[in-house]
Design a protein around this motif. Structure first.
Motif, PDB file in Angstrom:
ATOM      1  N   TRP A   1       4.993   6.958   2.345  1.00 26.01           N
ATOM      2  CA  TRP A   1       5.654   5.705   2.703  1.00 26.01           C
ATOM      3  C   TRP A   1       4.848   4.531   2.186  1.00 26.01           C
ATOM      4  O   TRP A   1       3.736   4.722   1.663  1.00 26.01           O
TER       5      TRP A   1
ATOM      6  N   HIS B   1       0.857  -1.196   0.000  1.00 24.19           N
ATOM      7  CA  HIS B   1       0.000   0.000   0.000  1.00 24.19           C
ATOM      8  C   HIS B   1       0.890   1.243   0.000  1.00 24.19           C
ATOM      9  O   HIS B   1       1.901   1.291   0.695  1.00 24.19           O
TER      10      HIS B   1
ATOM     11  N   HIS C   1      -9.105   3.836   8.840  1.00 26.62           N
ATOM     12  CA  HIS C   1      -8.737   3.072  10.035  1.00 26.62           C
ATOM     13  C   HIS C   1      -7.773   3.815  10.933  1.00 26.62           C
ATOM     14  O   HIS C   1      -7.146   4.798  10.520  1.00 26.62           O
TER      15      HIS C   1
ATOM     16  N   HIS D   1      -7.564   6.245   3.143  1.00 32.61           N
ATOM     17  CA  HIS D   1      -6.840   6.021   1.879  1.00 32.61           C
ATOM     18  C   HIS D   1      -7.465   6.847   0.747  1.00 32.61           C
ATOM     19  O   HIS D   1      -8.646   7.193   0.802  1.00 32.61           O
TER      20      HIS D   1
ATOM     21  N   HIS E   1       3.903   0.123   2.727  1.00 26.63           N
ATOM     22  CA  HIS E   1       3.903  -1.021   3.649  1.00 26.63           C
ATOM     23  C   HIS E   1       2.861  -2.011   3.168  1.00 26.63           C
ATOM     24  O   HIS E   1       1.914  -1.625   2.491  1.00 26.63           O
TER      25      HIS E   1
ATOM     26  N   HIS F   1      -4.196   3.872  12.643  1.00 25.01           N
ATOM     27  CA  HIS F   1      -2.933   3.297  12.170  1.00 25.01           C
ATOM     28  C   HIS F   1      -2.110   2.640  13.276  1.00 25.01           C
ATOM     29  O   HIS F   1      -1.034   2.115  13.019  1.00 25.01           O
TER      30      HIS F   1
ATOM     31  N   HIS G   1      -6.665   7.420   9.727  1.00 24.04           N
ATOM     32  CA  HIS G   1      -6.154   7.534   8.356  1.00 24.04           C
ATOM     33  C   HIS G   1      -7.223   7.132   7.351  1.00 24.04           C
ATOM     34  O   HIS G   1      -7.971   6.192   7.590  1.00 24.04           O
TER      35      HIS G   1
ATOM     36  N   HIS H   1       1.011   4.667   1.094  1.00 19.48           N
ATOM     37  CA  HIS H   1       0.287   5.479   2.077  1.00 19.48           C
ATOM     38  C   HIS H   1       0.314   6.971   1.715  1.00 19.48           C
ATOM     39  O   HIS H   1       1.378   7.572   1.626  1.00 19.48           O
TER      40      HIS H   1
ATOM     41  N   HIS I   1      -0.458  -4.459   3.435  1.00 14.72           N
ATOM     42  CA  HIS I   1      -1.735  -4.287   4.135  1.00 14.72           C
ATOM     43  C   HIS I   1      -2.312  -5.657   4.492  1.00 14.72           C
ATOM     44  O   HIS I   1      -3.528  -5.851   4.526  1.00 14.72           O
TER      45      HIS I   1
HETATM   46 CU1  C2O Z   1      -0.603   3.296   5.978  1.00 10.85          CU
HETATM   47 CU2  C2O Z   1      -4.210   1.571   5.474  1.00 10.85          CU
HETATM   48  O1  C2O Z   1      -2.436   2.509   5.683  1.00 10.85           O
END
Ligand code: C2O
Ligand code: CU
Ligand code: CU
Length: 469
Positions: free
Chosen positions: A134, A94, A451, A406, A136, A453, A404, A96, A138
């Motif tokens: 950034w 993902h 959501h 998206h 990461h 974080h 957060h 971000h 999911h």
């Molecule tokens: Cu850094 Cu669902 O996100």
């Protein structure tokens, strides 16, 4: 107390983004070929990290590295990242904060099929905004992020040729992460249920770019751009630069109207802040720390100034990047939606096999049930494409939550606890019992995760999504 040894950051290790100085080194993330400047390959694989000197930590790394060299992209230019899954479990990546098409958002089931072990998936999108982002996975986030799958995506301003090199003598990414390690480098539990129901399980081995208390060399007598990113699973860092003026220039990739003098700044999980400082003469040191509670503080890193040739002009105030092309929400026509974040300690539904997945948190009384190919919960809200919305967020818990969304950037309008200069962001840190109003134009169609974080919170209920169509 663990006394960590101080390490000098190798010039070549993590200074790939130093711009306009003799330290410039090219990024060593794989590129497909020279004619395709924004093509990268990221292989997710197990790797041993030397986080504590003399030990190895069985981590998971992008290209087997921690930290992975930041991916450098350019605003308005297509970026292609080939992701290869060499883990023994499914994953996704993902991006971000990037406003991209839903199919590239990297959320399993909602935007794509999980990338199975051995499979490759190609992400391709054109970042409309510049700044510090950034990436990461999911999937299985407690473990995948907790063991090291986090990296920075730096999107340079479209006018960066005239901006950064001309105005900043150095540009330094700083990834904050506190690892859950024993003294021998092995992992402690990344999640403990009793903490998941509270503020989360924090690590004990604090690192900046993978090093405990690094000393980072910066050019003397110039403006330096520090890009802080909180890639931790759990912690809020309260940044403070000791005895030296500093300015916030950008929050979660969005430049402010005016540089804001930094007193201290709380950066929750997932959040970024770009800070400008004008460095003193060569041979000086600047200490950057995190404040813990009212009295305690911990050193995160130290900057050491050196004479380095630089072509950057030295302006009186910190140079500000140009604004990102975000739509202003129309507050007079905006529809208001209310969301209450609550603690729901009693709900522990069992799945078919009788395993319980505790749910401690809920949004509007609904704890996130998880999802699979055949079972996707209802959205928390249905929004009409192109319309403006105000989300009225209320944190009815005694804990902090970095909330957060998206696919969009939203504007923080007001809080019942502090005075807000409205600003755009992708993650807002809500204090206990805080009520915050945010607004945005629903201009990106798709099903977008929404959501907290703090990874243990999202895993135990504080997650959902909105649909824009
Ligand atoms: Cu850094 Cu669902 O996100
Ligand atoms: Cu995100
Ligand atoms: Cu939370």
């Amino acid at each position: 107390m663990i006394v960590s040894r101080r390490h000098f950051l190798q010039k070549t290790l993590y200074t790939g983004l130093l711009i306009g100085s003799s330290l410039s080194v090219s990024l060593n993330v794989a590129r497909a070929d020279k004619n395709k400047p924004y093509h990268y390959t990221l292989t997710l694989e197990p790797a041993d990290f030397p986080l504590i000197p003399g030990t190895t930590t069985p981590g998971l790394g992008f290209n087997g590295q921690y930290p992975v060299t930041p991916i450098k992209a350019k605003q308005g230019q297509q970026l292609t990242i080939r992701v290869i899954n060499k883990l023994n479990q499914p994953t996704t990546v993902h991006w971000h904060g990037i406003r991209l098409p839903i199919a590239m958002d990297g959320v399993p089931f909602l935007s794509q099929k999980p990338i199975m072990p051995g499979e490759t998936f190609v992400y391709q999108f054109t970042p409309p905004d510049a700044g510090t982002f950034w990436f990461h996975p999911h999937v299985n986030s407690v473990e995948q992020l907790g063991r090291g799958l986090v990296g920075l995506l730096i999107v340079e301003e479209a006018d960066s040729d005239s901006f950064s090199p001309a105005q900043y003598a150095a540009d330094i990414p700083l990834m904050l992460k506190n690892w859950h390690l024993n003294k021998d480098g092995s992992f402690k539990p990344l999640m403990k249920l009793r903490n998941a129901a509270r503020m989360g399980t924090s690590g004990r081995h604090q690192t900046v770019n993978g090093i405990a208390k690094p000393v980072i060399e910066v050019p003397a007598n110039g403006w330096v751009r520090l890009r802080f990113a909180n890639v931790d699973n759990t912690l809020v860092y309260r940044l403070k630069i000791k005895d030296h003026p500093a300015y916030i220039i950008s929050i979660d990739a969005n430049p402010l109207d005016q540089p804001r003098p930094l007193d201290s700044y709380s950066i929750g999980v997932g959040m970024r802040v770009d800070i400008a400082i004008k460095t003193p003469q060569a041979g000086s040191e600047i200490v950057i720390e995190t404040l813990i509670g009212k009295r305690k503080h911990q050193e995160l890193l130290r900057l050491k100034t050196l004479d380095m040739p630089s072509t950057a002009a030295v302006s009186a105030g910190p140079p500000l990047p140009s604004k990102n092309p975000l739509s202003e929400p129309d507050l007079s026509s905006a529809e208001v939606k209310r969301f209450v974040f609550e603690w729901e300690g009693a709900i522990t539904p069992a799945d078919g096999e009788g395993n319980t997945t505790p749910k401690f948190w809920a949004i509007n009384r609904i704890p996130w049930a998880g999802m699979s190919a055949g079972q996707i919960p209802e959205p928390l809200a249905e929004l009409s494409l192109g319309k403006s919305y105000i989300f009225d967020l209320k944190n009815n818990t005694p804990h902090r939550h970095p909330i957060h969304i998206h696919g969009i950037m939203f504007k923080v309008l007001r809080s019942n606890q502090k005075k807000i200069e409205p600003f755009f962001t992708d993650t807002v840190l809500m204090e206990k019992n805080e009520r915050v109003q945010i607004a945005f134009v629903a201009d990106n169609p798709g099903r977008w995760m929404y959501h907290c974080h703090v990874i243990e919170h999202m895993k135990t209920g504080l997650m959902g999504y909105i649909r824009i169509s």
